[in-house]
Design a protein around this motif. Structure first.
Motif, PDB file in Angstrom:
ATOM      1  N   ALA A 116       7.017  -9.965  -4.166  1.00 29.15           N
ATOM      2  CA  ALA A 116       6.869  -8.803  -3.280  1.00 29.15           C
ATOM      3  C   ALA A 116       8.230  -8.185  -2.965  1.00 29.15           C
ATOM      4  O   ALA A 116       8.361  -6.952  -2.900  1.00 29.15           O
ATOM      5  CB  ALA A 116       6.144  -9.192  -1.999  1.00 29.15           C
ATOM      6  N   MET A 117       9.249  -9.018  -2.797  1.00 27.79           N
ATOM      7  CA  MET A 117      10.602  -8.492  -2.562  1.00 27.79           C
ATOM      8  C   MET A 117      11.057  -7.666  -3.762  1.00 27.79           C
ATOM      9  O   MET A 117      11.615  -6.576  -3.601  1.00 27.79           O
ATOM     10  CB  MET A 117      11.589  -9.636  -2.289  1.00 27.79           C
ATOM     11  N   GLU A 118      10.832  -8.176  -4.952  1.00 25.05           N
ATOM     12  CA  GLU A 118      11.211  -7.438  -6.169  1.00 25.05           C
ATOM     13  C   GLU A 118      10.481  -6.103  -6.253  1.00 25.05           C
ATOM     14  O   GLU A 118      11.075  -5.073  -6.591  1.00 25.05           O
ATOM     15  CB  GLU A 118      10.933  -8.272  -7.421  1.00 25.05           C
ATOM     16  N   ARG A 119       9.190  -6.109  -5.930  1.00 29.26           N
ATOM     17  CA  ARG A 119       8.419  -4.854  -5.930  1.00 29.26           C
ATOM     18  C   ARG A 119       9.020  -3.864  -4.936  1.00 29.26           C
ATOM     19  O   ARG A 119       9.158  -2.674  -5.216  1.00 29.26           O
ATOM     20  CB  ARG A 119       6.951  -5.113  -5.600  1.00 29.26           C
ATOM     21  N   ALA A 147       7.757   0.791  -0.970  1.00 33.04           N
ATOM     22  CA  ALA A 147       8.758  -0.200  -0.565  1.00 33.04           C
ATOM     23  C   ALA A 147       8.409  -0.775   0.800  1.00 33.04           C
ATOM     24  O   ALA A 147       8.434  -1.998   0.994  1.00 33.04           O
ATOM     25  CB  ALA A 147      10.149   0.423  -0.552  1.00 33.04           C
ATOM     26  N   VAL A 148       8.072   0.093   1.737  1.00 37.85           N
ATOM     27  CA  VAL A 148       7.689  -0.377   3.073  1.00 37.85           C
ATOM     28  C   VAL A 148       6.490  -1.320   2.970  1.00 37.85           C
ATOM     29  O   VAL A 148       6.467  -2.389   3.593  1.00 37.85           O
ATOM     30  CB  VAL A 148       7.371   0.803   4.016  1.00 37.85           C
ATOM     31  N   ALA A 149       5.506  -0.953   2.163  1.00 36.36           N
ATOM     32  CA  ALA A 149       4.315  -1.800   2.004  1.00 36.36           C
ATOM     33  C   ALA A 149       4.687  -3.162   1.421  1.00 36.36           C
ATOM     34  O   ALA A 149       4.181  -4.199   1.883  1.00 36.36           O
ATOM     35  CB  ALA A 149       3.292  -1.100   1.113  1.00 36.36           C
ATOM     36  N   ALA A 150       5.558  -3.180   0.426  1.00 42.10           N
ATOM     37  CA  ALA A 150       5.962  -4.451  -0.189  1.00 42.10           C
ATOM     38  C   ALA A 150       6.719  -5.328   0.806  1.00 42.10           C
ATOM     39  O   ALA A 150       6.451  -6.537   0.915  1.00 42.10           O
ATOM     40  CB  ALA A 150       6.808  -4.189  -1.431  1.00 42.10           C
ATOM     41  N   PHE A 151       7.659  -4.740   1.532  1.00 41.18           N
ATOM     42  CA  PHE A 151       8.433  -5.534   2.495  1.00 41.18           C
ATOM     43  C   PHE A 151       7.553  -5.980   3.669  1.00 41.18           C
ATOM     44  O   PHE A 151       7.726  -7.082   4.195  1.00 41.18           O
ATOM     45  CB  PHE A 151       9.664  -4.771   2.969  1.00 41.18           C
ATOM     46  N   THR A 152       6.592  -5.147   4.047  1.00 42.08           N
ATOM     47  CA  THR A 152       5.652  -5.544   5.092  1.00 42.08           C
ATOM     48  C   THR A 152       4.809  -6.726   4.610  1.00 42.08           C
ATOM     49  O   THR A 152       4.527  -7.656   5.380  1.00 42.08           O
ATOM     50  CB  THR A 152       4.766  -4.355   5.505  1.00 42.08           C
ATOM     51  N   ALA A 197      14.482 -13.229   7.257  1.00 41.76           N
ATOM     52  CA  ALA A 197      15.324 -12.138   7.750  1.00 41.76           C
ATOM     53  C   ALA A 197      15.527 -11.023   6.728  1.00 41.76           C
ATOM     54  O   ALA A 197      15.539  -9.841   7.075  1.00 41.76           O
ATOM     55  CB  ALA A 197      16.676 -12.687   8.204  1.00 41.76           C
ATOM     56  N   GLU A 198      15.666 -11.392   5.468  1.00 46.36           N
ATOM     57  CA  GLU A 198      15.989 -10.369   4.467  1.00 46.36           C
ATOM     58  C   GLU A 198      14.838  -9.396   4.245  1.00 46.36           C
ATOM     59  O   GLU A 198      15.061  -8.229   3.923  1.00 46.36           O
ATOM     60  CB  GLU A 198      16.445 -11.002   3.158  1.00 46.36           C
ATOM     61  N   ALA A 199      13.612  -9.836   4.445  1.00 45.64           N
ATOM     62  CA  ALA A 199      12.477  -8.908   4.341  1.00 45.64           C
ATOM     63  C   ALA A 199      12.565  -7.853   5.437  1.00 45.64           C
ATOM     64  O   ALA A 199      12.359  -6.659   5.176  1.00 45.64           O
ATOM     65  CB  ALA A 199      11.160  -9.672   4.430  1.00 45.64           C
TER      66      ALA A 199
END
Length: 185
Positions: free
Chosen positions: A69-72, A85-90, A100-102
């Protein structure tokens, strides 16, 4: 500045991950931050190497779903697909709210989108999890500056430089803000 953020994200997308899984609780961070603090400013290449090691440690997670998910998210951000990007990090945050990095990557995405208050909210979570996160500290400064809160931005940039004295961009932001605020450099 936006171009620098996007370029940095793109470079991270292409970087090969380290074989060891880690995160903001990794014991190697203490030694790396100590070395960064004691490093002669003329050793710029070594400072960049240490910073890269810290970023790698922050970025890696033990759960393959999180890493995917981070890669996406990073790829979407690099391609200006901000909502994706927001959806993937969420999704990552939903999987591990203590990663923390997410939170930091979503804060970065919000910043690029001009959603400074949302970015600041995520940055606060990053710093609760990793108070030495120099990227989040600098991001706080950028958001506050964009919101016209220059004195607070200056303090945020100063804190980022205390944690990592080898961030030239942060140093330049401090100089600019001091000039704008009529303070001596």
């Amino acid at each position: 500045m936006r171009e620098l953020i996007i370029a940095s994200v793109a470079m991270l997308c292409m970087a090969a991950p380290l074989p060891v899984v880690a995160d903001q609780d990794d014991p190697r961070l203490e030694e790396l931050f100590d070395e960064l603090q004691q490093l002669d400013p003329r050793r710029g290449q070594r400072a960049r190497e240490i910073q890269a090691q810290i970023w790698h440690i922050w970025y890696l997670h033990e759960d393959a779903r999180v890493n995917q998910a981070m890669e996406r998210g990073l790829k979407a951000l690099a391609q200006d697909r901000h909502e994706d990007a927001v959806a993937a990090f969420t999704r990552v945050i939903d999987l591990d709210g203590d990663f923390a990095e997410a939170w930091n990557r979503r804060a970065t995405t919000y910043y690029v989108m001009g959603r400074y208050d949302d970015s600041l909210s995520d940055i606060e979570r990053v710093l609760a999890l990793e108070p030495r996160h120099f990227g989040a500290l600098a991001g706080r400064g950028l958001c506050l500056k964009a919101l016209g809160r220059k004195r607070e931005a200056l303090k945020a940039f100063q804190r980022a430089l205390e944690v990592n004295p080898h961030r030239e961009g942060v140093y330049l932001e401090i100089i600019r803000l001091r000039s704008e605020l009529g303070q001596a450099a």
